[in-house]
Design a protein around this motif. Sequence first.
Motif, mmCIF file in Angstrom:
data_model
loop_
_atom_site.group_PDB
_atom_site.id
_atom_site.type_symbol
_atom_site.label_atom_id
_atom_site.label_comp_id
_atom_site.label_asym_id
_atom_site.label_seq_id
_atom_site.Cartn_x
_atom_site.Cartn_y
_atom_site.Cartn_z
ATOM 1 N N VAL A 79 0.840 -1.204 0.000
ATOM 2 C CA VAL A 79 0.000 0.000 0.000
ATOM 3 C C VAL A 79 0.871 1.249 0.000
ATOM 4 C CG1 VAL A 79 -1.745 1.284 1.298
ATOM 5 C CG2 VAL A 79 -1.902 -1.205 1.130
ATOM 6 N N LEU A 80 1.966 1.226 0.743
ATOM 7 C CA LEU A 80 2.846 2.392 0.784
ATOM 8 C C LEU A 80 3.463 2.658 -0.578
ATOM 9 C CD1 LEU A 80 4.187 4.625 2.413
ATOM 10 C CD2 LEU A 80 5.998 3.006 3.033
ATOM 11 N N GLU A 81 3.769 1.612 -1.333
ATOM 12 C CA GLU A 81 4.325 1.811 -2.667
ATOM 13 C C GLU A 81 3.339 2.581 -3.544
ATOM 14 O OE1 GLU A 81 6.395 -0.910 -6.123
ATOM 15 O OE2 GLU A 81 4.437 -1.504 -5.329
ATOM 16 N N ALA A 82 2.068 2.241 -3.418
ATOM 17 C CA ALA A 82 1.055 2.947 -4.207
ATOM 18 C C ALA A 82 0.894 4.388 -3.744
ATOM 19 C CB ALA A 82 -0.276 2.201 -4.124
ATOM 20 N N LEU A 83 1.007 4.614 -2.428
ATOM 21 C CA LEU A 83 0.880 5.978 -1.898
ATOM 22 C C LEU A 83 2.119 6.815 -2.200
ATOM 23 C CD1 LEU A 83 -0.521 5.142 1.646
ATOM 24 C CD2 LEU A 83 -1.742 6.449 -0.103
ATOM 25 N N GLY A 84 3.263 6.194 -2.050
ATOM 26 C CA GLY A 84 4.530 6.909 -2.154
ATOM 27 C C GLY A 84 5.045 7.253 -0.770
ATOM 28 N N PRO A 85 6.264 6.838 -0.419
ATOM 29 C CA PRO A 85 6.802 7.119 0.923
ATOM 30 C C PRO A 85 6.933 8.609 1.210
ATOM 31 C CG PRO A 85 8.500 6.230 -0.529
ATOM 32 C CD PRO A 85 7.205 6.070 -1.249
ATOM 33 N N ILE A 86 7.152 9.420 0.169
ATOM 34 C CA ILE A 86 7.249 10.867 0.389
ATOM 35 C C ILE A 86 5.934 11.402 0.937
ATOM 36 C CG2 ILE A 86 7.504 13.099 -0.761
ATOM 37 C CD1 ILE A 86 9.489 11.835 -2.634
ATOM 38 N N ARG A 87 4.854 10.871 0.412
ATOM 39 C CA ARG A 87 3.538 11.330 0.876
ATOM 40 C C ARG A 87 3.344 11.005 2.354
ATOM 41 N NH1 ARG A 87 -1.329 12.990 0.033
ATOM 42 N NH2 ARG A 87 -3.178 11.872 0.747
ATOM 43 N N LEU A 88 3.728 9.802 2.775
ATOM 44 C CA LEU A 88 3.591 9.427 4.176
ATOM 45 C C LEU A 88 4.419 10.351 5.067
ATOM 46 C CD1 LEU A 88 2.749 7.521 6.496
ATOM 47 C CD2 LEU A 88 4.763 6.133 5.933
ATOM 48 N N VAL A 89 5.682 10.528 4.733
ATOM 49 C CA VAL A 89 6.563 11.338 5.564
ATOM 50 C C VAL A 89 6.088 12.785 5.608
ATOM 51 C CG1 VAL A 89 8.904 12.276 5.750
ATOM 52 C CG2 VAL A 89 8.561 9.847 5.272
ATOM 53 N N THR A 90 5.644 13.306 4.460
ATOM 54 C CA THR A 90 5.174 14.691 4.427
ATOM 55 C C THR A 90 3.935 14.873 5.285
ATOM 56 O OG1 THR A 90 6.071 14.946 2.198
ATOM 57 C CG2 THR A 90 4.458 16.574 2.923
ATOM 58 N N ARG A 91 3.024 13.914 5.213
ATOM 59 C CA ARG A 91 1.822 14.008 6.056
ATOM 60 C C ARG A 91 2.192 14.003 7.537
ATOM 61 N NH1 ARG A 91 -3.608 12.901 4.870
ATOM 62 N NH2 ARG A 91 -4.058 13.745 2.804
ATOM 63 N N LEU A 92 3.108 13.138 7.915
ATOM 64 C CA LEU A 92 3.510 13.072 9.322
ATOM 65 C C LEU A 92 4.155 14.376 9.765
ATOM 66 C CD1 LEU A 92 5.022 9.463 9.454
ATOM 67 C CD2 LEU A 92 2.706 10.175 10.065
ATOM 68 N N GLU A 93 4.977 14.958 8.906
ATOM 69 C CA GLU A 93 5.633 16.221 9.255
ATOM 70 C C GLU A 93 4.632 17.361 9.312
ATOM 71 O OE1 GLU A 93 10.182 15.588 7.626
ATOM 72 O OE2 GLU A 93 8.661 16.355 6.236
ATOM 73 N N GLU A 94 3.688 17.390 8.380
ATOM 74 C CA GLU A 94 2.657 18.433 8.420
ATOM 75 C C GLU A 94 1.805 18.319 9.682
ATOM 76 O OE1 GLU A 94 0.556 17.865 4.792
ATOM 77 O OE2 GLU A 94 1.915 19.124 3.611
ATOM 78 N N ALA A 95 1.695 17.098 10.204
ATOM 79 C CA ALA A 95 0.925 16.877 11.428
ATOM 80 C C ALA A 95 1.715 17.237 12.680
ATOM 81 C CB ALA A 95 0.470 15.423 11.505
ATOM 82 N N GLY A 96 2.958 17.689 12.515
ATOM 83 C CA GLY A 96 3.726 18.179 13.653
ATOM 84 C C GLY A 96 4.840 17.281 14.118
ATOM 85 N N ALA A 97 5.038 16.109 13.506
ATOM 86 C CA ALA A 97 6.094 15.202 13.929
ATOM 87 C C ALA A 97 7.413 15.581 13.271
ATOM 88 C CB ALA A 97 5.732 13.759 13.581
ATOM 89 N N ALA A 98 8.496 15.491 14.034
ATOM 90 C CA ALA A 98 9.828 15.726 13.491
ATOM 91 C C ALA A 98 10.393 14.379 13.039
ATOM 92 C CB ALA A 98 10.728 16.361 14.546
ATOM 93 N N ILE A 99 10.427 14.168 11.727
ATOM 94 C CA ILE A 99 10.914 12.913 11.157
ATOM 95 C C ILE A 99 12.407 13.063 10.861
ATOM 96 C CG2 ILE A 99 10.661 11.264 9.279
ATOM 97 C CD1 ILE A 99 8.257 11.503 11.217
ATOM 98 N N VAL A 100 13.213 12.160 11.376
ATOM 99 C CA VAL A 100 14.660 12.252 11.235
ATOM 100 C C VAL A 100 15.153 11.139 10.319
ATOM 101 C CG1 VAL A 100 16.871 12.233 12.426
ATOM 102 C CG2 VAL A 100 14.864 13.254 13.527
ATOM 103 N N LEU A 101 15.720 11.544 9.181
ATOM 104 C CA LEU A 101 16.325 10.622 8.228
ATOM 105 C C LEU A 101 17.825 10.859 8.186
ATOM 106 C CD1 LEU A 101 13.728 11.002 5.354
ATOM 107 C CD2 LEU A 101 14.227 8.851 6.502
ATOM 108 N N PRO A 102 18.604 9.853 7.818
ATOM 109 C CA PRO A 102 20.044 10.099 7.655
ATOM 110 C C PRO A 102 20.291 11.230 6.676
ATOM 111 C CG PRO A 102 19.559 7.747 7.563
ATOM 112 C CD PRO A 102 18.238 8.452 7.544
ATOM 113 N N GLN A 103 21.306 12.028 6.934
ATOM 114 C CA GLN A 103 21.587 13.190 6.101
ATOM 115 C C GLN A 103 21.795 12.765 4.648
ATOM 116 O OE1 GLN A 103 24.861 15.503 7.479
ATOM 117 N NE2 GLN A 103 24.450 17.230 6.115
ATOM 118 N N GLY A 104 21.087 13.453 3.763
ATOM 119 C CA GLY A 104 21.214 13.180 2.344
ATOM 120 C C GLY A 104 20.292 12.090 1.834
#
Length: 665
Positions: free
Chosen positions: A391-416
């Motif tokens: 399901v995530l492949e169909a949604l796109g991982p960027i969409r998931l992460v962006t939604r979480l960040e817009e909801a106020g969560a600080a998502i931490v990914l390795p630099q780059g």
Amino acid sequence: MLIVAVVAGGRAIDRAAPPPLAIPPVSTVVLDDDGVLLRAFTVGAGRWRLPVAVDAVDPGFIDLLIAFEDSRFRDHGGVDPRAAARAAMQAVRAGRIVSGASTLTMQTVRLLTDARERTPWRKATEAFRAWQMERRLTKDEILARYLHAAPYGGNIEGVRAAALAWFGREPGRLTLAQSALLIALPQSPESRRPDRHPKNAARARNRVLDRLATTGAITAADAARAKREAVPTRRRPVPRLAPHLARKLHQAEPAATVHTTTLKRDWQAALEDLASERVDRIGPRLSAAIVVAEHGTGRIRASVGAARFLDQSRAGHVDMTSAIRSPGSTLKPFIYGLGIEAGLVARNTLLADAPATFAGYQPENFDDEFHGMVTVEEALRQSLNVPAVTVLEALGPIRLVTRLEEAGAAIVLPQGFVPTLAVGLGGFGITLSDLASLYTALPDGGVPAQLFAQKAPPVRTARLLSERAAADVSAMLTAMRPPRNAPAGEIAYKTGTSYGYRDAWAVGYDARHVVAVWVGRPDGTPVPSLTGWTDAAPLLFDAFARIGVHRLPPAPVAVPTAALPPPLREFVPGRRKGGPARAPEIEIAFPPEGAVLALAAADGSRNKLVARVVGRPADTWLLNGRPLPIKVNRRQAQIDVPPGAHTLTVVTRDGASERVSFIAE
């Protein structure tokens, strides 16, 4: 003329050398939502001197203090001539000092100036300073200074610190015996310390009771009963609840002396005890953290940063509510929620749980088995990995992460790094507090609350899920199987275990509160057999048992698989590695999958997105799962798109569909 000169000289000295008037520096205190003390910090040379108001002290103690130390306190101007004359006559008759003539005001001057000597000149100076003080302060203001500065043994100063240290209670309500002991201690605080010299303390207290009975301040019967009360023989610690949060607030505003929080003292104490008890059963060097918040307001009601603050073997000083850790499977509810919102799946849509490769990424289930065709609800309940990644492949991982960040969560990914499908299984960092905040969206119509621990107006962030999607996810989480011996159906919850058994999570909610739990080693060392199901979930349910459960409202009924529209009965990915490609009946030509579109115009306005399809025309256009007002049988449409991550879905008249995820800037 001599009298005038003396008066004028006195006033000149008064103006030139004012008396000490300030209350000595007090300990910084951290209070709960009702003003109850959670924690205090020492002041000066490690002294406990807690702020206290006169009206917060037992009035009976105040009356007895005045009756014993200075019966005419309310009437004199700092020096009591009658007491001075009486003391002089007694000294002459006995040939030694029998009683002193120091008023409470004079004693307060001595405490504020930290005077040690007992010379006649010092006494005269105290008398003059007392007269000065009376000219500038009210009687209650003078009492306030005495109640802050009086010594009670060791590093304890002030009646509030004394009441907490010797009786384990605030000074607002004291027994007669306790009041008498607090009157006796300042006269000789070290030789009468109850923890070191309990017999001396008892004798001094009893002398106070006898004298009060002699003067008629209390009855002889009351004095006799008070003498039978045991003197405390140990010093109790000043409350040390919420140490991590208290330290954070104190460091942020070191000049503030009072920090009022949204916490509930009883809950905080109960959950700190629970975390301490639980880690002993799980194993050495492990810690645990718990956050409790009202999902309707965002008020944090308990914040346990570690199992034991002073336990170095468990790194108890590390606040694990704000540590960045991998969330494991705790994000799967949001993947399915976004899938429901986008029209990809429903609760009873069938998904394939079978070996699959996604651009080289091959997720496996926790039990190393595959379960064939399962519904979305079954996939979430069993925390299966392949269906979630599908399901995530169909949604796109960027969409998931962006939604979480817009909801106020600080998502931490390795630099780059950019988000990949691994984020669906915990491939990034997040704090326990932010995870709790995200879960507040599920019982509250899809809109999360920003959590806060100090009084502030409720803050709502951007919508995380549609109301319907949030309700469906809640229904699925409520049906989750609880740990052994725990009641079913009372709370909605999800567990997670990070890669390598480093972090165990459980987040749940009832009709009022969200509780988030983390268990693991603060240094990130793997712990074999540590899982969210075996270690975090029992702690979660025990936490709810201690704060009380408020039942969730009835969940919406799920539509059976056979009754769903044909496109929702079974989710079939459009393309997958290792399988034959199929020619789509309808395809979105623009925007392409994963595109970043610059729609902002130079004048600050926003351009419309011109979306196009090839193949068959579209009869339904959906942006983020919401139908758009576009006529049927169209191959092109102009769409107002706000900034952020989006999913565009197009559907033909007979149910063929296609979707893409993109970002608008």
